[in-house]
Enzyme design. Sequence first.
Site: not given
Ligand code: NAD
Length: 481
Positions: A150, A248, A282, A462
């Site tokens: 995002n 996060e 998020c 963080e």
């Molecule tokens: P996601 O969890 O699908 O993917 C995030 C990252 O993790 C990607 O690089 C993905 O390739 C990797 N990943 C996926 N499966 C994995 C595994 N088994 N092992 C290691 N890495 C793995 O999330 P997304 O769809 O890319 O992002 C959206 C989510 O991120 C939403 O839930 C949003 O709330 C959250 N988000 C949180 C924050 C925060 O600061 N809390 C900030 C931005 C986004």
Amino acid sequence: MQQIRNYIDGELVPPASGSFLENIEPATGRPYSLCPASDQWDVDQAVTAAAAAFPQLSGLTAARRSTCLLKLADHIEKDQEAFARAESIDTGKPISLARSLDIPRAVSNLRFFATAILHTSNEVHVTDGQALNYTLRRPRGVAGTISPWNLPLYLLTWKIAPALATGNTVVAKPSEITPMTAFLLAEACRKSGLPAGVLNIVHGTGPAAGAPLVAHPDVPTLSFTGGTVTGRAIAATAAPMFKRLALEMGGKNPNVIFADADLDAVFPATVRSSFANQGQVCLCGSRILVHRSIMDAFLDRFVKATREVIIGDPLDDATQHGALVSQAQRDKVISYLDLAREEGATFLCGGKRPENLPKRCRDGYFLSPAILTGLPAGSRVNQEEIFGPVVTVMPFDDEAEAVALANGVAYGLSASVWTRDVKRAHRVAAAIEAGTVWVNCWLVRDLRVPFGGMKQSGVGREGGMEALRFYTEPKNICLST
Ligand code: NAD
């Protein structure tokens, strides 16, 4: 078609397997570049390079590390228009947002931590004339960072900047859905003369490239931003290996509007906090809680302001609302809109494919911002993270009910509270279970403050000193006096 490369040991290299994933432009629905489909082998190479570079980087003075990161920031800033354009094409976000938020923030992340390390001090504890204790903080080795789609460059730099500043070397795994600005970052690292192996970037899917990084025995520190389900899987691997882990994760953030709120200030802030980046931040406030006495006035203005949001080609300067990041994400959001209908929602606006999109965008993943009412607090739409341009509005009758509704979810990332009553602001802010509470504002970010979530939104913090602590190992040295 352009082939994105991994960045390993200072070189831009294809994945060992030779396999690539199609990288789709969300505004058109068409592939426009190829992302490495890296696997365990590439991750191993990157970790080896990072481990080899660790003695050199950790041996540099803080001033030298600071100079390296400042140079990198300068290179990004010099090419900021190219970075902003790439971020907009890759994610579907309006280019105006990439220009005003994503890229400047990436530069600030690097500059902030590059200079923060010049102004730290170590703790000293004097033990009653017997001994002098001081706390030595040393970098921990190779840090693995995993980031989402995002805010691709913004969140990638948010992790690598404190890791590198404190002398850790890094293997970064950006989202496979939005790899382009990480690739441009690798090129900027080469131009700025960052020593080889200090930062390595491995592209690929979570299971194929992320999971081996998480499980790698030579990566003792992991920082992850993404969904809660992924975070849980990462924790399951990392915890028995006793890795240091920052998670996060998702949110279902409340935006609480009391009757005494300055409605002129609530708008347009609430439009932004609901739909910025197509609701894919998020920190977006996806549950709007409004005092019953002002509900009608609020909804009139909110729906009107939302209908005025300019939806269009993300590359058009005037666009305020672009495309969702992928077909899968759009399908997921639409499935929640269908669920909302089943759960009895009233749609006040949006949730449709916008009309009058330019021809280029005919097959893009667009969805107009949706405002829903009439859903019970316990409904799935009010409980689960949708991560798209959908908000619900619920009434409350008093402060206690507002706090109960705000806290009545599994998440606890952020919240906004709108009131002119200072005492109430303090009371409600303290009572809401969230890592950040904004009062009469949204997304005002100071990089010095702790950032993270409670409950299922996160583990650890963080930002500022919290990040510098996370990437260092404190050691007590006790000197007899
Ligand atoms: P996601 O969890 O699908 O993917 C995030 C990252 O993790 C990607 O690089 C993905 O390739 C990797 N990943 C996926 N499966 C994995 C595994 N088994 N092992 C290691 N890495 C793995 O999330 P997304 O769809 O890319 O992002 C959206 C989510 O991120 C939403 O839930 C949003 O709330 C959250 N988000 C949180 C924050 C925060 O600061 N809390 C900030 C931005 C986004």
